[in-house]
Structure formats: C-alpha cells, structure tokens
Design a protein around this motif. Sequence first.
Motif: not given
Lengths: 67, 219
Positions: A22, A48, B69-70, B73-74, B77-78, B80-81, B83-85, B87
């Motif tokens: 991406y 990320n 914790t796993t 974290l997962l 991470l998803s 955050l992904t 969130f980036g998309k 923006i």
Amino acid sequence: MRIVLLICLVIATILGIYNWIYEREVASAKKRIGLAVPEKVSLLLKINIYISLGIVILLGLFSLFSK
Amino acid sequence: MQQDAGQLLRERDVGDFLTSQEEETLLVLRTHPSTVIMPCIGIIFFAVLTFTLSILLSQTFSIPSVLTTTGILLFLLSLLTAFGKIIVDWYFHIYIITNRKILEVMYKPFYSEVVDDVMLDMVRCTEIAVKVNGILNHILNKGDISICFDMPTHQDHFIFSNVSSPHKMGILVSKLLSSSQTANMSAGTIPVWYRQNPLLNPHRILNKVIPNIPLSVKT
C-alpha cells in the motif's frame, strides 16, 4: 497455544505485506495521477510498516518460546 | 487562485492537471475534514473498547497474557491500517475548477481510480444547487454542491460531495463558472477538441474529440 500464535503470526505478516504494498502504491501516486503524497502521510504509512514488522518479530519470538 | 477558505489547496499541491493552453486553476478543494475525523474517532473508540474488553476477559476466563497481548496487537495493527487508508483516501479525493474544465479526482491506492472531468467549452451550466441535509451537517456546515450541465445530447450532474461551507462555495463556484465561460467566449478561445500529445501530458485525461473535425496534435 503455539498454533494460535502461529496463526496470529501469519495474519500479522499478511497485514505487514499489505501495508508495504500500500505504501508503494501511495508513493507511486505522482506517476499515476500527478498528485504527490505529502511527507506526513508517507511517514504515517512507514510507521505502519515498522509497527507491523515489530509485531511480526514479537509474535515470532512468542511462538518460538511458547509450549 | 482563490485563497480564502481553509480547505483550499495550494496550487503546487494539485499536480499537473492543466492540459490546455491558457488554462488556469481557479479553485481546488477537498471534502470536509469530518469525513476523516468521524471514522478516526470510531477507530479510537473501538481500540479503547477492545483493550478494555480483552483485559476484562483475560481476567475473567484466565486467558494467558501472551494470547491477550497478541490479540490486542493484531487488532491495533488492523485499526492502524484502516486509519492510514482513511487518511490517504481523503487526501487523494480533490475537486478542481479551471477556466477550461471541472475535474474530480478520486484515487484509492490499490483499489480504484476515478477521474471525472467536464469540459466547460462543450457544456452550458444550467443550475447550481446547494444541499445540506441533517442536523449534524448543519452544525458542521457541510453539504453538497450539485451543478447541472446541459450537454448536446443529455443533461448531466457534477456533484461536489461533503464540502465545507457549501453555501459560500456554491456562490464562489457560480461566479467562477460564469466568469470563465464569459472569458472564454469574449477571448474567442478555441474550443478544446483536439487530442493532447501524450508525450507532453502523462495523464490519461484527454480532451473530448468531436467527430468530423480534423485532429491536430499539439507539440
């Protein structure tokens, strides 16, 4: 428990690869549509990727040392 | 280039969308920031909810902390992904008005790419409608501007969705469109009916080609 951790590791790896691809696509936006991505957005996507890498390494260590 | 609204962009941010001679950028804008902020607030809410629930569940059902914790974290991470998309999708959705065309560019990397342009030489603007629906949109001063164009074969609408200060923008758009069309007519600007030299303009945006008119390639 190791199997669960391995599954989580695979999911994290897939997410990490997706983030990396991406980020490459976003970086090539200038070539595609002539609109450059600003540095802050690029930095967010790189963060990320680093977080994904960190989680993959962490999960790898967890699954390595778990029973 | 207009500079009086907070969400307007600098010309250097726009990119090379000027494909005709004597073409100037008149207005460039993006959608209201709430289209990004609302999903981001949702993401933060889900992140906090997940963290709280996982802590409670791990204590109630004695789940090993490694698994908790796993999972956290997962999930983060998803989020955050996503969130980036959100923006990036907001950043690559822009509306441009030049003295020759109106353009909407919506680029979703890895998913889709839409470039919608209306050549002002070939159409007549018949109606500009401003719509603000809902209490939240009234509070946020967010709405749609719909421009109806009268084309030779049909009517079509061009919609600026979820823009900030829609009434002010609607008046500005109406002034820009009427002034650009008047300027084009009085300057005797040649209508754009030629195909641009693709070597000069790397975009896939091509000007409309009118049948039975000989093509000339600009060099």
